[in-house]
Design an enzyme around this catalytic site. Structure first.
Site, PDB file in Angstrom:
ATOM      1  N   LYS A 248       3.795  -4.303  -0.834  1.00 17.23           N
ATOM      2  CA  LYS A 248       4.692  -5.409  -0.564  1.00 17.23           C
ATOM      3  C   LYS A 248       6.141  -5.027  -0.822  1.00 17.23           C
ATOM      4  O   LYS A 248       7.050  -5.730  -0.410  1.00 17.23           O
ATOM      5  CB  LYS A 248       4.366  -6.607  -1.491  1.00 17.23           C
ATOM      6  CG  LYS A 248       2.975  -7.136  -1.394  1.00 17.23           C
ATOM      7  CD  LYS A 248       2.829  -8.217  -2.529  1.00 17.23           C
ATOM      8  CE  LYS A 248       1.406  -8.547  -2.765  1.00 17.23           C
ATOM      9  NZ  LYS A 248       1.238  -9.397  -3.943  1.00 17.23           N
ATOM     10  N   GLY A 249       6.348  -3.950  -1.536  1.00 17.28           N
ATOM     11  CA  GLY A 249       7.688  -3.583  -2.014  1.00 17.28           C
ATOM     12  C   GLY A 249       8.731  -3.425  -0.930  1.00 17.28           C
ATOM     13  O   GLY A 249       9.919  -3.619  -1.158  1.00 17.28           O
TER      14      GLY A 249
ATOM     15  N   GLU B  83       9.166   2.520   3.274  1.00 17.66           N
ATOM     16  CA  GLU B  83       8.699   2.334   1.886  1.00 17.66           C
ATOM     17  C   GLU B  83       9.892   1.995   0.990  1.00 17.66           C
ATOM     18  O   GLU B  83      11.040   2.332   1.308  1.00 17.66           O
ATOM     19  CB  GLU B  83       8.024   3.655   1.476  1.00 17.66           C
ATOM     20  CG  GLU B  83       7.563   3.785   0.054  1.00 17.66           C
ATOM     21  CD  GLU B  83       6.421   2.865  -0.339  1.00 17.66           C
ATOM     22  OE1 GLU B  83       6.651   1.642  -0.332  1.00 17.66           O
ATOM     23  OE2 GLU B  83       5.345   3.361  -0.701  1.00 17.66           O
ATOM     24  N   ASP B  84       9.626   1.331  -0.121  1.00 14.57           N
ATOM     25  CA  ASP B  84      10.705   1.010  -1.073  1.00 14.57           C
ATOM     26  C   ASP B  84      11.123   2.219  -1.890  1.00 14.57           C
ATOM     27  O   ASP B  84      12.300   2.509  -2.052  1.00 14.57           O
ATOM     28  CB  ASP B  84      10.281  -0.159  -1.996  1.00 14.57           C
ATOM     29  CG  ASP B  84       8.923   0.061  -2.668  1.00 14.57           C
ATOM     30  OD1 ASP B  84       8.285   1.114  -2.428  1.00 14.57           O
ATOM     31  OD2 ASP B  84       8.498  -0.816  -3.428  1.00 14.57           O
TER      32      ASP B  84
ATOM     33  N   ASP C 266       7.830   7.924  -5.469  1.00 15.21           N
ATOM     34  CA  ASP C 266       7.778   8.304  -6.875  1.00 15.21           C
ATOM     35  C   ASP C 266       7.008   9.625  -6.978  1.00 15.21           C
ATOM     36  O   ASP C 266       7.596  10.694  -6.800  1.00 15.21           O
ATOM     37  CB  ASP C 266       7.112   7.145  -7.633  1.00 15.21           C
ATOM     38  CG  ASP C 266       7.108   7.312  -9.130  1.00 15.21           C
ATOM     39  OD1 ASP C 266       7.986   7.989  -9.664  1.00 15.21           O
ATOM     40  OD2 ASP C 266       6.217   6.745  -9.788  1.00 15.21           O
TER      41      ASP C 266
ATOM     42  N   LYS D  44      12.523   9.203  -6.456  1.00 15.42           N
ATOM     43  CA  LYS D  44      12.654   9.794  -7.796  1.00 15.42           C
ATOM     44  C   LYS D  44      12.124  11.223  -7.707  1.00 15.42           C
ATOM     45  O   LYS D  44      10.943  11.467  -8.003  1.00 15.42           O
ATOM     46  CB  LYS D  44      11.784   9.027  -8.796  1.00 15.42           C
ATOM     47  CG  LYS D  44      12.252   7.641  -9.149  1.00 15.42           C
ATOM     48  CD  LYS D  44      11.328   7.107 -10.242  1.00 15.42           C
ATOM     49  CE  LYS D  44      11.317   5.625 -10.305  1.00 15.42           C
ATOM     50  NZ  LYS D  44      10.262   5.087 -11.179  1.00 15.42           N
TER      51      LYS D  44
ATOM     52  N   PHE E 229      12.312   3.181 -14.507  1.00 19.18           N
ATOM     53  CA  PHE E 229      11.544   2.204 -13.748  1.00 19.18           C
ATOM     54  C   PHE E 229      12.497   1.106 -13.304  1.00 19.18           C
ATOM     55  O   PHE E 229      13.212   0.529 -14.113  1.00 19.18           O
ATOM     56  CB  PHE E 229      10.387   1.639 -14.569  1.00 19.18           C
ATOM     57  CG  PHE E 229       9.357   0.979 -13.705  1.00 19.18           C
ATOM     58  CD1 PHE E 229       8.363   1.727 -13.084  1.00 19.18           C
ATOM     59  CD2 PHE E 229       9.398  -0.398 -13.469  1.00 19.18           C
ATOM     60  CE1 PHE E 229       7.423   1.123 -12.254  1.00 19.18           C
ATOM     61  CE2 PHE E 229       8.458  -1.004 -12.639  1.00 19.18           C
ATOM     62  CZ  PHE E 229       7.475  -0.245 -12.037  1.00 19.18           C
ATOM     63  N   VAL E 230      12.536   0.855 -12.006  1.00 13.73           N
ATOM     64  CA  VAL E 230      13.487  -0.121 -11.466  1.00 13.73           C
ATOM     65  C   VAL E 230      12.765  -1.297 -10.809  1.00 13.73           C
ATOM     66  O   VAL E 230      11.646  -1.143 -10.307  1.00 13.73           O
ATOM     67  CB  VAL E 230      14.453   0.540 -10.451  1.00 13.73           C
ATOM     68  CG1 VAL E 230      15.459   1.425 -11.174  1.00 13.73           C
ATOM     69  CG2 VAL E 230      13.716   1.337  -9.386  1.00 13.73           C
TER      70      VAL E 230
ATOM     71  N   ASP F 162       8.702  -4.381  -7.930  1.00 13.85           N
ATOM     72  CA  ASP F 162       8.163  -5.286  -8.950  1.00 13.85           C
ATOM     73  C   ASP F 162       7.717  -4.563 -10.198  1.00 13.85           C
ATOM     74  O   ASP F 162       7.527  -3.344 -10.205  1.00 13.85           O
ATOM     75  CB  ASP F 162       6.945  -6.020  -8.389  1.00 13.85           C
ATOM     76  CG  ASP F 162       5.708  -5.126  -8.338  1.00 13.85           C
ATOM     77  OD1 ASP F 162       5.792  -4.025  -7.745  1.00 13.85           O
ATOM     78  OD2 ASP F 162       4.671  -5.499  -8.913  1.00 13.85           O
TER      79      ASP F 162
ATOM     80  N   ARG G 192      10.554  -9.203  -7.834  1.00 11.10           N
ATOM     81  CA  ARG G 192      10.791  -8.737  -6.465  1.00 11.10           C
ATOM     82  C   ARG G 192      11.975  -9.450  -5.818  1.00 11.10           C
ATOM     83  O   ARG G 192      12.669  -8.887  -4.986  1.00 11.10           O
ATOM     84  CB  ARG G 192       9.564  -9.003  -5.582  1.00 11.10           C
ATOM     85  CG  ARG G 192       8.365  -8.138  -5.888  1.00 11.10           C
ATOM     86  CD  ARG G 192       7.366  -8.237  -4.728  1.00 11.10           C
ATOM     87  NE  ARG G 192       6.029  -7.815  -5.111  1.00 11.10           N
ATOM     88  CZ  ARG G 192       5.586  -6.560  -5.094  1.00 11.10           C
ATOM     89  NH1 ARG G 192       6.377  -5.582  -4.736  1.00 11.10           N
ATOM     90  NH2 ARG G 192       4.340  -6.273  -5.436  1.00 11.10           N
TER      91      ARG G 192
END
Ligand code: IMP
Length: 173
Positions: A39-40, A95-96, A99, A127, A148-149, A155, A161
């Site tokens: 959902k990001g 994608e958001d 990682d 990242k 972590f953001v 989220d 969000r």
């Protein structure tokens, strides 16, 4: 606890504008399919595609990999598949954040199995210091350090969000 603002609304808008113009130049005459990884991606995805003034199709895929914490389980399970037929089409996976790279690597493999003409990855954030699997990001907003953001779609346990800017999340205790 919600920490400092890492990326402001203005900075987000500048990144999205830049990425939209890069992509617009690339898709001339192609009518690609933009697949958002739920959902990001949603806030970034809708801002991005509205700025691309070219014919395109939108679709979504949802996988589960992160559970509800900040550590990836390393297993990617398909929750919701795309409905578009992507055979011989140009696909942009949106994608958001990249990682470890595990999620996008697996999602890209799922899409490639349907024989698209091309698959390009678009991510707002990355990242690089956390990478476990090599991922070729064609269009990137910006790299961030290993924090972590949350916010603008990102989220922590489904919270935060809807923040319009991106904050650092400070672990409790
Ligand atoms: P990867 O498979 O390790 O690359 O993880 C990608 C997914 O993990 C992203 O789509 C996010 O949902 C989540 N994720 C990774 N880092 C963060 C973060 O800093 N904040 C929120 N979600 C994150």
């Amino acid at each position: 606890m919600l920490g400092r603002v890492v990326i402001s609304q203005e900075e987000i808008a500048e990144m999205v504008d830049r990425m939209a113009s890069e992509i617009s130049a690339e898709i001339e005459g192609r009518s690609p399919v933009f697949v958002g990884v739920l959902k990001g991606c949603v806030f970034f995805f809708t801002d991005l595609v509205q700025r691309i003034k070219k014919p395109l199709e939108v679709d979504f895929i949802q996988v589960s990999s992160y559970g509800s914490g900040t550590n990836s389980s390393g297993t990617v399970v398909l929750v919701k598949d795309i409905t578009a037929d992507v055979r011989d089409r140009d696909v942009y996976l949106v994608e958001d954040i990249v990682d470890t790279g595990v999620t996008l690597n697996d999602v890209a493999a799922m899409i490639r199995a349907r024989h698209p003409r091309s698959v390009r990855i678009v991510s707002l954030l990355s990242k690089p210091s956390r990478r476990k699997v090599e991922v070729d990001v064609a269009h990137l907003g910006m790299e961030i350090e290993d924090v972590f953001v949350v916010g603008y779609g990102l989220d922590y346990a489904e919270e935060y969000r809807n923040l319009p800017q991106i904050h650092e999340l400070i672990p409790e205790g």
